[in-house]
Design an enzyme around this catalytic site. Structure first.
Site, short mmCIF file in Angstrom:
data_model
loop_
_atom_site.label_atom_id
_atom_site.label_comp_id
_atom_site.label_asym_id
_atom_site.label_seq_id
_atom_site.Cartn_x
_atom_site.Cartn_y
_atom_site.Cartn_z
N ASP A 7 52.45 16.84 -10.48
CA ASP A 7 53.45 16.40 -11.44
C ASP A 7 52.86 15.22 -12.21
O ASP A 7 51.88 14.60 -11.76
CB ASP A 7 54.72 16.00 -10.69
CG ASP A 7 55.81 15.48 -11.61
OD1 ASP A 7 56.08 16.12 -12.62
OD2 ASP A 7 56.38 14.42 -11.30
N ASP A 9 54.91 12.45 -14.60
CA ASP A 9 55.67 11.19 -14.67
C ASP A 9 56.04 10.68 -13.28
O ASP A 9 56.60 11.41 -12.46
CB ASP A 9 56.95 11.39 -15.48
CG ASP A 9 56.66 11.68 -16.95
OD1 ASP A 9 55.50 11.59 -17.36
OD2 ASP A 9 57.62 12.01 -17.68
#
Length: 218
Positions: A7, A9
């Protein structure tokens, strides 16, 4: 071969890439000085349940429809250079370790592709699975999304489709990792053999503790 999915952020980077992009453009006078505050308000409305992920994407991307794709590409290159000093050394080393071990690596994010790709290049991650922003006949952003956002169960299905196009499946790998901070990513976490919670939110921390998953704090 192993599989390593990351991922973006608050996982590979300890901040929101959309806010970073908005501040970058506001700092150059491309967007109004109020744009970061407007973005933050949209994020808060999303957290409060007043906007869904599609509306949040629209609020972030639609203002860029005033500019040609060549301008977006130019700013993205400048943005990449501005973000380079902000990459955490720990996460750079983590990605490098998987890459050097020969793992198939991909960035998997709800962030729109044109913001995610500069970070993928900086981390030297060869593949990006992201939300796809629609363009009009002139190649300008409309604010809409092509297909489904790369979010929640759609994040897992997008990864499955990406692997299937390569005649692969998560179960085909000896080991597979997914690193994320968010409980929203539970469907993909449950699809890999080595789920890892990175500075997890409250719900993901509780799930990781119950399931005995690895937790990375810094």
């Amino acid at each position: 071969m192993d599989l390593a999915l990351f991922d973006l952020d608050h996982t590979l980077i300890p901040f929101d890439s959309g806010m970073a992009w908005t501040r970058f453009l506001a700092g150059r006078g491309v967007l109004p000085a109020t744009a970061p505050d407007d973005y933050l308000a949209a994020c808060q409305a999303y957290v409060d349940g007043k906007l869904d992920i599609v509306a949040l994407h629209r609020a972030t991307v639609a203002p860029l429809g005033a500019f040609p794709s060549t301008a977006i590409e130019f700013w993205a290159t400048e943005f990449e250079a501005a973000m380079a000093p902000q990459l955490p050394a720990l996460m750079q080393a983590l990605v490098r370790r998987h890459r050097n071990a020969g793992a198939l690596c991909a960035l998997v994010t709800a962030t729109t592709r044109f913001i995610a790709e500069p970070f993928a290049r900086l981390f030297d991650i060869p593949y990006v699975i992201a939300t796809e922003s629609a363009r009009d006949a002139r190649g300008r952003f409309t604010g809409e999304i092509v297909g489904q956002p790369c979010f929640r169960e759609h994040k897992r299905s997008r990864v499955d489709d990406w692997l299937s196009a390569r005649s692969l499946h998560c179960c085909a790998f000896e080991r597979s990792w997914f690193y994320t901070d968010s409980f929203n990513d539970l469907p993909l976490l449950e699809a890999v053999s080595q789920p890892v919670a990175v500075r997890p939110d409250v719900r993901l921390r509780a799930q990781a503790q119950r399931a005995g998953w690895a937790i990375v704090e810094d």
